[in-house]
Design a protein around this motif. Structure first.
Motif: not given
Lengths: 385, 385
Positions: A151-158
């Motif tokens: 998960t990369n919360p900065e990019k809103g990506a999982k």
């Protein structure tokens, strides 16, 4: 049956007291980075057992891997590997810790931006550091597969990735370490493998009676043992069977030679990326709605599922499918897992966000036929509201 | 469930046309010894497919591995390996050829008398040459395990060995190559895995519902598809499901964490050593008699077998067990496999010989409890006369 490759080199050491066998699994001259999550690995004594088993080895420790493990945290571990000349990784934890360790193992040897590992779904990986695991939370089967989700919360990506270089060399599965898990994690550890099985089973028939029979066996086992595991936290036999089932649910075996779906997972990942809902709980929300929505393309397997998993054999096709979906939802709810988006504070604007994220991440042709579009995902989510 | 290790690194390439993938599985600079049996590999075109796929590789060929592969023949291949600087072995055949290749791979790197490999049951093996297989006759699962059986007629011995160094690196399973197999070999290829499953299932319960359910699934599949395979030699789906079942029947999966028997195999091996009866046929003789003889210690699993494999649920315990044994015998006979020693010209003096051989080879404590002695084996054989 479809053509397939099956290759799973992970060595499983299963049973009581197996953590002591760690010493034989890691080279004597290795410099080991032990990777773990929060404080529970220490509190429950598992980390202590690991340190005892590896006495004489050169050890460095890295804690703080999150549930839904984060990209930035994993990169900190990569820095330690480079600075400390680490040669072997040992994940001590559940799917999140093992997933993170896979990413760390690949990123440590990757030339270029490690973010490429995720955007390529793992295809840029040409090598990875050797790593093993001591499993503390059965659910994801990460201990015996080459899959990971970061998960990369900065990019809103999982984002998921996979690489044949990312199998654990070994995994130690001691059911006794699960005695102290909270109910919520035990319930997740039943629901998650159940949906893993469904993703590899509930598609369309391709004349694969062995894969189907294995899947049905494991689903019946989870249905039988899930509630018992919650009621009897220290029953070794129940915990042992759940642990091995969770591993076999996603080690490549039952998916070999059959179509696979994974739409519930891809939609569920976006729910987690949106508001950090437990992975298993997102699946319990999406799956019943998806089953209902896709009853046309999945008709034959839904009827087989109704009969062989739930013993539902009477009524019209639609009545049996309805009953099977109701039974699935009740199974999750009885484990204490809510099955509606509203239970997790996802409203209409949340659905907008999730559907947009699916588009952004290229998840536009989901399901075994590649025919579940973001528009279909919206309908499935709205029906799960 | 019992503690267990599960580790099976063999890469399976399954399906139509997979022999062409050989080129990616063997290093370009390898010098390859292709090991095969009689003329059928040539006649059916499989050897031709293999040569085509490996065009550009340096190849040497060694034919003549017998059914029940012989020690002296295997040693001839070891000489060729040393004389020709072979670096990779490729078995093209069924269980006999793959078993022989395992022995050859270990013997080629063994310091000392290769006979030690057999008398130590493989424990002296510290390394083996890398080898792959192209399976032409599904039955033994040798393509995905580390087991082998070698016959030495001079010593009247048929001895099994196992070593973790003796897993095939890869095995190619193309169901289409089985279309031309004679009925006898197809029938053997149904009966042999059936008894492999039984040896890992029909013992006593240890609370292992997944292993039991997998075993029952595969037995039901063999019962369903065995007769159909004989009636429809070119039905891809039937052949594909039989092929994958035979592999899964003895790749370590269903035996992990449960007691195992193997008495039928050990007694059967001595029948083959005595008069060269097909391995599968010896099992079909011994098993029904052993089930009947051991109905006491095996009672619970016999009743489970009756219910879940044969749907026999009515009657007293003994009636259900009788019906299950009758069904098992009829299953073999319907495949054209006779189930009495007299069908294979074994008389009272033959039984004397077989029982003496069991003693000679140290097979004095057989079965899941180690309680089947040569005296018990005599009683089982006499009841199978």
């Amino acid at each position: 049956m479809n053509n397939f490759d099956f290759h799973n080199p992970t060595h499983i050491l299963f049973g009581k007291g197996r953590i002591t066998d760690l010493k034989d699994q890691i080279p004597d001259d290795a410099k080991v980075l032990i990777i773990y999550g929060g404080g529970s690995a220490e509190r429950t004594g598992v980390l202590g057992q690991v340190r005892d088993a590896l006495e004489g080895h050169s050890l460095v420790e890295f804690g703080g891997i999150e549930p839904n493990p984060r990209y930035a945290t994993a990169l900190k571990a990569v820095n330690i590997i480079h600075n400390e000349d680490i040669t072997f990784l040992l994940a001590v934890g559940g799917g999140s810790v093992i997933d993170a360790t896979k990413f760390i193992a690949a990123a440590a040897l990757h030339d270029g931006d490690p973010w490429d590992i995720l955007t390529s779904f793992g295809s840029v990986i040409t090598q990875a550091m050797p790593f093993g695991s001591v499993l503390t939370l059965p659910a994801t089967a990460s201990e015996m597969n080459a899959n990971s989700v970061i998960t990369n919360p900065e990019k809103g990506a999982k984002l998921p990735f996979r690489s044949a270089h990312c199998f654990p060399v070994f995994s130690i599965l001691d059911p006794e370490v699960t005695y102290t898990l909270p109910d919520r994690q035990i319930a997740n550890g039943v629901a998650d493998p159940f949906v893993h099985i469904i993703e590899q089973y509930l598609t369309y028939p391709v004349n694969a009676p062995v894969q189907d029979g294995f899947a049905e066996t494991m689903m019946r086992t989870l249905i039988d043992l899930g509630p018992k595991a919650l009621a009897n936290p220290k029953d070794y036999e129940i915990r042992a069977n759940l642990m091995w089932t969770a591993t076999l649910a996603l080690n490549g075996l039952i998916g070999a030679g059959v179509p696979q779906d994974w739409a519930s997972h891809m939609i569920g990942h976006e729910i987690t990326a949106y508001n950090d809902t437990d992975h298993a709980r997102t699946l319990a929300v999406v799956l019943p709605s998806l089953m209902n929505d896709q009853r046309g393309p999945k008709c034959e397997k839904l009827l087989q599922y109704a009969a062989n998993v739930w013993d539902i054999r009477d009524g019209s096709d639609n009545e049996r499918i309805d009953a099977a979906i109701d039974a699935t939802r009740a199974f999750f709810e009885d484990l204490g897992i809510k099955t509606r988006l509203s239970d997790y504070d996802v409203d209409a604007s949340g659905i907008d966000h999730i559907v947009a994220a699916l588009k952004d991440h290229g998840m536009t042709e989901l399901g075994e036929h590649g025919e579940i579009t973001p528009k279909d995902a919206r309908r499935i989510l709205e029906a799960a509201a």
